[in-house]
Design an enzyme around this catalytic site. Structure first.
Site, PDB file in Angstrom:
ATOM      1  N   LYS A  11     -11.453  -0.703  -1.594  1.00  0.00           N
ATOM      2  CA  LYS A  11     -11.587   0.744  -1.686  1.00  0.00           C
ATOM      3  C   LYS A  11     -10.923   1.197  -2.975  1.00  0.00           C
ATOM      4  O   LYS A  11     -10.092   0.478  -3.524  1.00  0.00           O
ATOM      5  CB  LYS A  11     -11.013   1.423  -0.458  1.00  0.00           C
ATOM      6  CG  LYS A  11      -9.576   1.105  -0.122  1.00  0.00           C
ATOM      7  CD  LYS A  11      -9.271   1.696   1.238  1.00  0.00           C
ATOM      8  CE  LYS A  11      -7.816   1.525   1.624  1.00  0.00           C
ATOM      9  NZ  LYS A  11      -7.541   0.172   2.153  1.00  0.00           N
TER      10      LYS A  11
ATOM     11  N   ASP B 192      -0.905   1.684  -3.971  1.00  0.00           N
ATOM     12  CA  ASP B 192      -1.614   0.680  -4.763  1.00  0.00           C
ATOM     13  C   ASP B 192      -2.962   1.170  -5.290  1.00  0.00           C
ATOM     14  O   ASP B 192      -3.747   0.380  -5.816  1.00  0.00           O
ATOM     15  CB  ASP B 192      -1.795  -0.620  -3.965  1.00  0.00           C
ATOM     16  CG  ASP B 192      -2.617  -0.435  -2.712  1.00  0.00           C
ATOM     17  OD1 ASP B 192      -2.620   0.677  -2.161  1.00  0.00           O
ATOM     18  OD2 ASP B 192      -3.277  -1.405  -2.286  1.00  0.00           O
TER      19      ASP B 192
ATOM     20  N   ASP C 136      -5.714   2.440  -3.875  1.00  0.00           N
ATOM     21  CA  ASP C 136      -7.030   2.267  -3.258  1.00  0.00           C
ATOM     22  C   ASP C 136      -7.417   3.407  -2.320  1.00  0.00           C
ATOM     23  O   ASP C 136      -8.575   3.543  -1.952  1.00  0.00           O
ATOM     24  CB  ASP C 136      -7.154   0.894  -2.562  1.00  0.00           C
ATOM     25  CG  ASP C 136      -6.094   0.644  -1.521  1.00  0.00           C
ATOM     26  OD1 ASP C 136      -5.273   1.540  -1.266  1.00  0.00           O
ATOM     27  OD2 ASP C 136      -6.083  -0.475  -0.956  1.00  0.00           O
ATOM     28  N   ARG C 137      -6.449   4.228  -1.925  1.00  0.00           N
ATOM     29  CA  ARG C 137      -6.790   5.346  -1.039  1.00  0.00           C
ATOM     30  C   ARG C 137      -6.972   6.636  -1.835  1.00  0.00           C
ATOM     31  O   ARG C 137      -6.492   6.742  -2.965  1.00  0.00           O
ATOM     32  CB  ARG C 137      -5.679   5.581  -0.019  1.00  0.00           C
ATOM     33  CG  ARG C 137      -5.450   4.417   0.892  1.00  0.00           C
ATOM     34  CD  ARG C 137      -4.445   4.765   1.959  1.00  0.00           C
ATOM     35  NE  ARG C 137      -4.301   3.642   2.874  1.00  0.00           N
ATOM     36  CZ  ARG C 137      -3.838   3.731   4.104  1.00  0.00           C
ATOM     37  NH1 ARG C 137      -3.466   4.903   4.571  1.00  0.00           N
ATOM     38  NH2 ARG C 137      -3.754   2.677   4.865  1.00  0.00           N
TER      39      ARG C 137
ATOM     40  N   SER D 227       0.809  -1.203   0.000  1.00  0.00           N
ATOM     41  CA  SER D 227       0.000   0.000   0.000  1.00  0.00           C
ATOM     42  C   SER D 227       0.852   1.267   0.000  1.00  0.00           C
ATOM     43  O   SER D 227       1.720   1.429  -0.834  1.00  0.00           O
ATOM     44  CB  SER D 227      -0.941  -0.038   1.201  1.00  0.00           C
ATOM     45  OG  SER D 227      -1.823   1.032   1.135  1.00  0.00           O
ATOM     46  N   HIS D 228       0.645   2.118   0.987  1.00  0.00           N
ATOM     47  CA  HIS D 228       1.315   3.419   1.046  1.00  0.00           C
ATOM     48  C   HIS D 228       2.701   3.328   1.674  1.00  0.00           C
ATOM     49  O   HIS D 228       3.417   4.323   1.723  1.00  0.00           O
ATOM     50  CB  HIS D 228       0.468   4.360   1.900  1.00  0.00           C
ATOM     51  CG  HIS D 228       0.165   3.740   3.223  1.00  0.00           C
ATOM     52  ND1 HIS D 228      -0.765   2.732   3.347  1.00  0.00           N
ATOM     53  CD2 HIS D 228       0.714   3.909   4.434  1.00  0.00           C
ATOM     54  CE1 HIS D 228      -0.780   2.329   4.604  1.00  0.00           C
ATOM     55  NE2 HIS D 228       0.098   3.025   5.291  1.00  0.00           N
TER      56      HIS D 228
ATOM     57  N   ASP E  22      -2.745   6.515  -3.367  1.00  0.00           N
ATOM     58  CA  ASP E  22      -1.612   5.943  -2.647  1.00  0.00           C
ATOM     59  C   ASP E  22      -0.846   4.928  -3.495  1.00  0.00           C
ATOM     60  O   ASP E  22      -1.082   4.801  -4.692  1.00  0.00           O
ATOM     61  CB  ASP E  22      -2.088   5.297  -1.342  1.00  0.00           C
ATOM     62  CG  ASP E  22      -2.870   4.031  -1.602  1.00  0.00           C
ATOM     63  OD1 ASP E  22      -3.520   3.969  -2.667  1.00  0.00           O
ATOM     64  OD2 ASP E  22      -2.841   3.110  -0.771  1.00  0.00           O
TER      65      ASP E  22
HETATM   66  C1  G16 Z   1      -5.375  -1.046   5.006  1.00  0.00           C
HETATM   67  C2  G16 Z   1      -6.742  -1.621   5.102  1.00  0.00           C
HETATM   68  C3  G16 Z   1      -7.718  -0.580   5.562  1.00  0.00           C
HETATM   69  C4  G16 Z   1      -7.243   0.049   6.851  1.00  0.00           C
HETATM   70  C5  G16 Z   1      -5.849   0.589   6.673  1.00  0.00           C
HETATM   71  C6  G16 Z   1      -5.249   1.076   7.974  1.00  0.00           C
HETATM   72  O1  G16 Z   1      -5.348  -0.105   3.995  1.00  0.00           O
HETATM   73  O2  G16 Z   1      -7.161  -2.134   3.864  1.00  0.00           O
HETATM   74  O3  G16 Z   1      -8.953  -1.187   5.725  1.00  0.00           O
HETATM   75  O4  G16 Z   1      -8.096   1.069   7.244  1.00  0.00           O
HETATM   76  O5  G16 Z   1      -5.000  -0.422   6.207  1.00  0.00           O
HETATM   77  O6  G16 Z   1      -5.140  -0.008   8.825  1.00  0.00           O
HETATM   78  P1  G16 Z   1      -4.351   0.096  10.178  1.00  0.00           P
HETATM   79  O7  G16 Z   1      -5.033   1.200  10.941  1.00  0.00           O
HETATM   80  O8  G16 Z   1      -4.515  -1.243  10.813  1.00  0.00           O
HETATM   81  O9  G16 Z   1      -2.922   0.467   9.870  1.00  0.00           O
HETATM   82  P2  G16 Z   1      -4.202  -0.116   2.918  1.00  0.00           P
HETATM   83  O10 G16 Z   1      -4.509   1.043   2.042  1.00  0.00           O
HETATM   84  O11 G16 Z   1      -2.935   0.017   3.725  1.00  0.00           O
HETATM   85  O12 G16 Z   1      -4.328  -1.457   2.251  1.00  0.00           O
END
Ligand code: G16
Length: 543
Positions: free
Chosen positions: A376, A279, A281-282, A113-114, A277
């Protein structure tokens, strides 16, 4: 073609977190580490013989090597076909779209992700099921259990494949199709939004910037915004995906997307700004000198959903993660729609969407989406906003101000303390838990506490229960203080402190969120002993 059985030993710590397995690249580069996990996935997902698997990632360092291993293992384990994005690229929402459109058995998405990328940074992998969404907890727990006793994996002994040309070929008896990563996704967006109206808006002098942060959305945003919608060249900034994300931290928030933030808060700021972000999705949504919190963004999309053709018939309901503000709840209540509160993690929305209970979902962590896929979706949110702006023809700030006048304002902020010692982080939550019995009925930050708990969720569709999903201090006036440990970090612990306070009086809607929440912020750190226990006197990131 030789199919090999490679004997191996279990690795510690292969339990998937909030969103798959995320570790430092050098952890994944250890011999057998990735292969063990992939085999554990294949051993936990049922009978996929002859079926289709989707594979792609955010293009970060180690993406290509990982894909070569996965393709050879998919062939040796009996998949009939793999659809893989050209160059190994598939954004997370595009992978979800491709899984659904091509009725694949599931998909492996390679992303952290980010989190920053590069040889010394992070890598990740997660499995999505046939509905296009992240594997639910029963499956991720089965994968983890399998990683603990795995003793071999299967892999084809063959040359690497060329990921850079689209087309089909056979690899060790399995069909491989290298697909254009953008086209299925772009077609889906065209089916949901009024591209003519958005094109007219963009041709009318309306100015916007989209920051792809050198991550995966670059090709998607360029093809859709500048290609299909005719936005001027240069609308997409940092549009070329790089293996190290240009050395940046592609987390679309006010801290890490500072280049865009400076433009949106500078002279002659564009009317609309957005970022996505690593990947894809954000999303972060900005107006001219104006930040839309993700919680408010979900509420505005819900209230205005019928302005977009794909949602013109109305929405079935809304879901948000527990720490996300209750702004969407107020919209849902006024529209007579159900609103669900789930634990953090997109995987919890899948059942609700499959059962037709909700159409829109969102999280405070800059995630918004709908039942068009089961992830997302950053660009989807941007296009939804553009569709609303094209119809309403008002500045972003005015849309929010009118929204608050109608529904009240949920002042909201998240304070992150990153890289904290894990024992100290647990102790912060424990200190709050230890006061559960005595806090209700007492006053804190000028508000009366109504209840305290560890958030627990019972899935209304399959009855599964998820416990310990965040420590909550709830107030009689609807304010909330929530302490939670992140499930996505790769070093130490990250404490997330979520603060929310509701204000109905529109004469008090003009405050900065940090000012409006100042008393809650001080009270939360005293209550939890956060400063003493962590040695941190301020958060790493405030959103
Ligand atoms: C992931 C999850 C999200 C979550 C986020 C933050 O996002 O898919 O549902 O809200 O992490 O999670 P945490 O608070 O446990 O760090 P992403 O965009 O990182 O895949």
């Amino acid at each position: 073609m030789l199919m090999q059985t490679v004997y191996t030993k279990p690795f510690d710590g292969q339990r998937p977190g909030t969103s798959g397995l995320r570790k430092k690249v050098n952890v994944f580069q250890q011999p057998h580490y990735l292969a063990n996990f992939v085999q554990a996935v294949f051993d936990s997902i049922g009978d996929f013989h002859g079926q289709t698997l989707v594979v792609g990632g955010d293009g970060r360092f180690y993406n290509r090597e990982a894909i070569q291993i996965i393709l050879k293992m998919a062939a040796a384990n009996g998949f009939g076909k793999v659809l893989v994005g050209q160059g190994g690229i598939l954004s997370t929402p595009a992978a979800s779209c491709v899984i659904r459109k091509h009725q694949a058995y599931g998909g492996l998405i390679l992303s952290a992700s980010h989190n920053p990328a590069g040889p010394d940074e992070d890598f990740g992998i997660k499995y999505n099921i046939g509905n296009g969404g992240p594997a639910p907890e029963q499956i991720t727990e089965a994968m983890y259990a399998r990683t603990l006793d795995i003793d071999h994996y299967k892999i084809a002994d063959c040359d690497d494949v060329d990921l850079d040309q689209t087309g089909s070929f056979v690899l060790a008896g399995m069909q491989v199709e290298v697909i254009d990563p953008v086209s299925d996704y772009a077609a889906l967006m065209q089916s949901l939004f009024d591209f003519d109206a958005i094109s007219k808006l963009l041709a009318s002098g309306f100015s916007m910037k989209f920051d792809a942060m050198h991550a995966v959305t670059g090709p998607y945003a360029t093809a859709i915004l500048e290609g299909l919608l005719g936005a001027p060249a240069g609308t997409v900034m940092n549009g070329e995906p790089k293996e190290d994300f240009g050395g940046g931290h592609p987390d679309p928030n006010l801290t890490y997307a500072h280049e865009l933030v400076e433009i949106m808060y500078g002279d002659d700021a564009p009317a609309f700004g957005a970022a996505s972000d690593g990947d894809g999705d954000r999303n972060m949504i900005l107006g001219d000198h104006f930040f839309v919190t993700p919680s408010d963004s979900l509420a505005v999309l819900a209230a205005n959903a019928t302005l977009a053709p794909g949602y013109a018939g109305g929405i079935a309901g809304v879901a948000r993660s527990m720490p996300t503000s209750a702004a969407a709840d107020r919209v849902a209540a006024s529209m007579g729609l159900p609103c669900f509160e789930t634990p953090t993690g997109w995987k919890f929305f899948g059942n609700l969407m499959d059962a037709g209970k909700v159409t829109l979902c969102g999280e405070e962590s800059f995630g918004t989406g709908s039942n068009h896929v089961r992830e997302k979706d950053g660009l989807w949110a941007v296009l939804f906003w553009l569709n609303i702006l094209a119809v309403r023809n008002e500045p972003v700030a005015d849309i929010l101000k009118k929204h608050w006048q109608q529904f009240g304002r949920n002042y909201y902020s998240r304070h992150d303390y990153e890289g904290v010692d894990s024992v100290a982080a647990e102790a912060v939550l424990e200190q709050v838990r230890d006061q559960f019995a005595t806090l209700p009925g007492t006053m804190l930050a000028g508000r009366r506490i109504s209840a305290c708990d560890d958030f627990s969720y019972t899935d209304p569709v399959d009855g599964s229960v998820s416990r310990n999903q965040g420590v909550r201090v709830l107030f009689e006036d609807g304010s909330r203080m929530i302490f939670r440990l992140s499930g996505t970090g790769t070093s130490g612990a990250t404490i997330r402190l979520y603060l929310e306070s509701y204000e109905a009086d529109s004469s008090k809607h003009g405050l900065d969120a940090q000012d409006a929440l100042a008393d809650m912020i001080v009270a939360a750190s005293r209550l939890s002993g956060l400063i003493d226990r962590t040695g941190r006197d301020k958060p790493t990131v405030i959103t």
